[in-house]
Scaffold this motif. Sequence first.
Motif, PDB file in Angstrom:
ATOM      1  N   MET A 208       0.842  -1.211   0.000  1.00 18.43           N
ATOM      2  CA  MET A 208       0.000   0.000   0.000  1.00 18.43           C
ATOM      3  C   MET A 208       0.871   1.254   0.000  1.00 18.43           C
ATOM      4  O   MET A 208       0.557   2.248  -0.674  1.00 18.43           O
ATOM      5  CB  MET A 208      -0.937  -0.012   1.211  1.00 18.43           C
ATOM      6  N   PHE A 209       1.976   1.199   0.746  1.00 15.60           N
ATOM      7  CA  PHE A 209       2.899   2.336   0.781  1.00 15.60           C
ATOM      8  C   PHE A 209       3.454   2.621  -0.612  1.00 15.60           C
ATOM      9  O   PHE A 209       3.464   3.774  -1.074  1.00 15.60           O
ATOM     10  CB  PHE A 209       4.027   2.047   1.773  1.00 15.60           C
ATOM     11  N   PHE A 210       3.906   1.551  -1.284  1.00 14.69           N
ATOM     12  CA  PHE A 210       4.499   1.747  -2.615  1.00 14.69           C
ATOM     13  C   PHE A 210       3.454   2.192  -3.642  1.00 14.69           C
ATOM     14  O   PHE A 210       3.753   2.959  -4.557  1.00 14.69           O
ATOM     15  CB  PHE A 210       5.205   0.468  -3.070  1.00 14.69           C
ATOM     16  N   PHE A 211       2.214   1.704  -3.497  1.00  9.71           N
ATOM     17  CA  PHE A 211       1.160   2.167  -4.404  1.00  9.71           C
ATOM     18  C   PHE A 211       0.868   3.657  -4.195  1.00  9.71           C
ATOM     19  O   PHE A 211       0.450   4.355  -5.120  1.00  9.71           O
ATOM     20  CB  PHE A 211      -0.122   1.363  -4.174  1.00  9.71           C
ATOM     21  N   SER A 212       1.072   4.152  -2.964  1.00 10.48           N
ATOM     22  CA  SER A 212       0.756   5.561  -2.683  1.00 10.48           C
ATOM     23  C   SER A 212       1.815   6.521  -3.208  1.00 10.48           C
ATOM     24  O   SER A 212       1.534   7.710  -3.396  1.00 10.48           O
ATOM     25  CB  SER A 212       0.582   5.754  -1.181  1.00 10.48           C
ATOM     26  N   LEU A 213       3.027   6.027  -3.431  1.00 11.17           N
ATOM     27  CA  LEU A 213       4.116   6.925  -3.856  1.00 11.17           C
ATOM     28  C   LEU A 213       3.813   7.651  -5.168  1.00 11.17           C
ATOM     29  O   LEU A 213       3.941   8.885  -5.236  1.00 11.17           O
ATOM     30  CB  LEU A 213       5.430   6.138  -3.955  1.00 11.17           C
ATOM     31  N   PRO A 214       3.440   6.947  -6.262  1.00  9.41           N
ATOM     32  CA  PRO A 214       3.130   7.695  -7.496  1.00  9.41           C
ATOM     33  C   PRO A 214       1.913   8.601  -7.350  1.00  9.41           C
ATOM     34  O   PRO A 214       1.788   9.602  -8.056  1.00  9.41           O
ATOM     35  CB  PRO A 214       2.890   6.589  -8.527  1.00  9.41           C
ATOM     36  N   VAL A 215       1.006   8.241  -6.428  1.00  7.81           N
ATOM     37  CA  VAL A 215      -0.181   9.072  -6.215  1.00  7.81           C
ATOM     38  C   VAL A 215       0.222  10.410  -5.594  1.00  7.81           C
ATOM     39  O   VAL A 215      -0.225  11.470  -6.031  1.00  7.81           O
ATOM     40  CB  VAL A 215      -1.196   8.337  -5.310  1.00  7.81           C
ATOM     41  N   ASP A 256       2.951   4.985  10.709  1.00 12.76           N
ATOM     42  CA  ASP A 256       2.200   3.848  11.232  1.00 12.76           C
ATOM     43  C   ASP A 256       2.797   2.511  10.790  1.00 12.76           C
ATOM     44  O   ASP A 256       2.948   1.589  11.603  1.00 12.76           O
ATOM     45  CB  ASP A 256       0.742   3.924  10.775  1.00 12.76           C
ATOM     46  N   ILE A 257       3.159   2.391   9.517  1.00 21.64           N
ATOM     47  CA  ILE A 257       3.654   1.089   9.057  1.00 21.64           C
ATOM     48  C   ILE A 257       5.125   0.885   9.420  1.00 21.64           C
ATOM     49  O   ILE A 257       5.557  -0.247   9.625  1.00 21.64           O
ATOM     50  CB  ILE A 257       3.441   0.902   7.541  1.00 21.64           C
ATOM     51  N   VAL A 258       5.904   1.976   9.491  1.00 22.63           N
ATOM     52  CA  VAL A 258       7.317   1.844   9.867  1.00 22.63           C
ATOM     53  C   VAL A 258       7.440   1.333  11.298  1.00 22.63           C
ATOM     54  O   VAL A 258       8.249   0.447  11.597  1.00 22.63           O
ATOM     55  CB  VAL A 258       8.063   3.181   9.691  1.00 22.63           C
TER      56      VAL A 258
END
Length: 793
Positions: A208-215, A256-258
Motif C-alpha cells: 500500500m505504501f508503494f502504491f501511494s508513492l506515485p499518487v 504507522d507502518i514503519v
Amino acid sequence: MLTDTCFHCGEDCTTAKISHDDKLFCCNGCKTVFEIFSENDLTCYYDLEQNPGTTPIEINGKYDYLDKPEIVEKLIDFQEDSTEVVSLYIPHIHCSSCIWILENLHKLNKQVLSSQVDFPKKKVSITYKTEYFSLKHLVELMSRIGYEPYISLENFGQSAQRIDRSLVYKIGIAGFAFGNVMFLSFPEYFEVSEYWLEQYKPVFRWLMFFFSLPVVFYAGRDYFKSAVKGLRSGILNIDIPIALGISVLFLRSTVDIVFNLGSGFFDSLTGLVFFLLLGKIVQQKTYKFMSFERDYKSYFPIAVTKITSEGKEENTQVYDIKRGDRLLIRNQELLPVDGVLMSASADIDYSFVTGEAKLVTKVSGDKVYAGGKQRGNAIEIVAEKSVEQSYLTQLWSNDVFRKDYNPKFQSLIDKISKRFTVAVLSIAFSGLIFWLFYDASLALNVFTAVLIIACPCAIALATPFAMGNLLRIFGKNGFYLKNTNVLEQMADLDVFVFDKTGTLTMNKKSDISYSGLTLSEEDKMVLKNSFRNSNHPLSRELYSFLSSQNIQDSESFEEHLGEGIISSYGDHTYRMGSAKFVANYVEDSTVSTGVHVSKDESYLGKFEFDTIYRTGMEPLFQSLDNHYKLIILSGDNEGERPVLTKMLPKTTQMFFNQKPDSKMRLIEKIQSENQHVAMVGDGLNDAGALKQADIGIAISENVNVFSPACDAIMDASEFYKLDKYVEITKKGIQIIKFGFMFSFLYNVVGLYFALTGQLQPVIAAILMPLSSISIVIFTTLATQYISKPIVNK
C-alpha cells in the motif's frame, strides 16, 4: 551562496558548473537568459517563481527555415511594411510568471511592440517590427529564455497545439492505486485474524505504501506546486489545505507502518487524490464544452456585401465567405478576411491590428489583411480564405481597446477564498488540538476531514459557470458579449443612452421623398456612388432608393462623421448631409429628418425620410423607465421630437444635433456623477461614445459595423428584448449568491460531522468534488431556466 542546482531552471548542475554573479548555471543558455534579464532590469522575474525557466536547448541553425519568405508568409497573421503579427503555441506556459515574461518581451528587444498571452490555449500573439529583426530572431529569443514555440511545418496556419493528457494519466494512476489499496485493506477492514493473513499483513501494508508513492509524488503534485506558489506570492489559495491534508495523511500513514502502529490511511489518501482529480476533470470538461459552444457559433452577426457573378450586390454573413468571393468594402468597414485588392487603390487603417493609427496605401493586386478598415471610396477585394471567427475575437479582445473593469463579484470571490482558507486552517488545527487531548485516535481523522471537506471550490465555481452559461445562451440568441465582466457590469447600470438613426429606427424601411431641382442622370450616378461608399444607415437607404445603376468611382470621397459627405466627379463637387454642412444654415427643427444635397455650392434639394421605428421600442422604453434613466442622443435635427415624445416615457431626455464628440462628452459628464452608463448605438458615428460608456452595445442589422470600441454586439431583431437581457443578468447575480449560500451550508454541515469525528477523510474526498459538480449543475440549470424569456423559438 552557490548551490548544486541551476539558478534559472533548477536542474542539477554538478557535472557542468558555470558560475556567474555568485550563481550557478547548468549551461550557457541559462546563464545567457539571466544576463538578458539583468541587462533589461527584469530580474524580478525570479521573485515570481523560483527556478522558473526550462533548460534552453541548442538552437543554432534549428530555425534557419524561417529565413524562407514562403514559410514565414504562411505562419504569420499579418504583414504590412515593417510590422508583422504572429501567434505562437508555447507548450511551456504554466503559471503567472510565464505570462509576465512573455508579455514583457518588448523589454528584451525593442523591435517587439507588444505581446498578449492566451493562457488557456497556451498561445501568445506578438506584434514586432521587422527592421533588423525577423520571425526567426523572435523564435530564437523565446527559445533562449526557455519558451520555445512549437511550430508544425505539416499544418501551415493551423493550430499546432498538442493535447495535454497528463490529467488523464494522473487519474488513471490514482484510480489504479486506489483500487489496489482498497483491495489490500480488506483484511484490515474486516479484522481477519487467520495465521496466513497475519503473516502477510506487513507485506500488504508496504505494498500500500508503494502504491501511494506515485499518487502523492506524481498524481497529486500539482496541488503542492500551486500551494507553494501561493505561499511564495503571499496568497492563501484553495490548494493549500488540500496539499496539507495529503502531506499529513502520507506522513502519518508512513509512520504507522514503519513502527507497526497500524495500516495507516493509504486508502483515504489514494481515494482523496483520485476523487479530487475526478472532480477536476469533470469541471474542466464542462468548461471546455461551454467554451466550444461559444467558439463554434458565429460570434458576430455582421455581414459583408458580396458581388455575385451577375454583378449584383447582396449581403452575406461573414462566416459564409469562401475563397474567391468578390467583396465590397465601404468606408469605415472592416476587412473580414485576407484578400487581394481589385480596385485601383485603397487606404487601409490597420490600427485595430497594430495599434498604430496611420493609413497604408495599397494598389490593385496588393494583398490586404483581415482587421484593417477601409477609409475613403468603397473598394473591391477577392477573398483568399474564409473568415476565422477566432481572429475577429482576438481583435475584439485587443488590449488597445480594453477597458479597466472592476468586477465586484470576482473580487468578492478572492476575498472569500482568502478568508475561507484562513478559517479552515484555524478550525482544522483547533480540532486537531482538541482531539489530541480528548481522543488522540480521532485527531488525525478530524484534522484531515476538515481540510478536505471545507474547500471553497464551490464558491470559486459559482461565478464562472453561471456567467459563462449566460454568455453562451446570450450568444446563441443573437446578443454577443465580449466577456463575463460585461455581464457583471450590466447588472449594475443606472443610465441607458440611445442613438436614434440606425438604432431606434429601422434600416431600409423608411418612406423617402425628394424635393428640389431635378437631378440629372450624372447627378444620380454621383450621389448613388457616394452613398454606396458610406456605411451610414441613411446612406444605405438612399443607395437603394436611387434608380441609377451606372456606378463609377468618385475621383475623391470624404466622409465627415456626423455631418455628411464630400465627393467629386469631373469638374463638379457634391456635398451631402445636414443642412448646416451642405448649405450652412440651421434647419427648422419641426421638419422631418433629411439629407441635403448641393453641387458646386449650388443647393439642389433634399431627401426626406418618414422614419419607421423598431418593433417593440415603446414597451421596451416603458419597461426600462421603471428602473433606469433614459436618454436619446441624435445627430439629426429635432424633427422627430414630437413623435418620440408621444411614443416614449415623459422622463426620457432627448438631445438632438449631437456630433460624435459631444455624445462622448455628455456620457463622460453622466459618469462623473457616479452613474454607470450603457450606450446603445450603430457602431459607426457612435464609436467614441461606445468606448466611453461603461457598456457599449452596437446594434447590427445586416451591415458590417464590427468595432473593437464596443463591449457587445446585438442582432437588431433582438433589440426589443434588451430589458429582458438586463433583467436576466440581475437574476444571474442572484443565482451566484444562492451558490454562495449553498456552499456555505454544505461546509457548515460537513464541518460538524468532520469535527465530531464522524466523517472519514475518504468520504470527505468524495463529497468535495460532488459539491463542486452540484454547483455546476445548479448554476447551469438555473441560468437555463431564467433565460427562457429570450430563447428564440
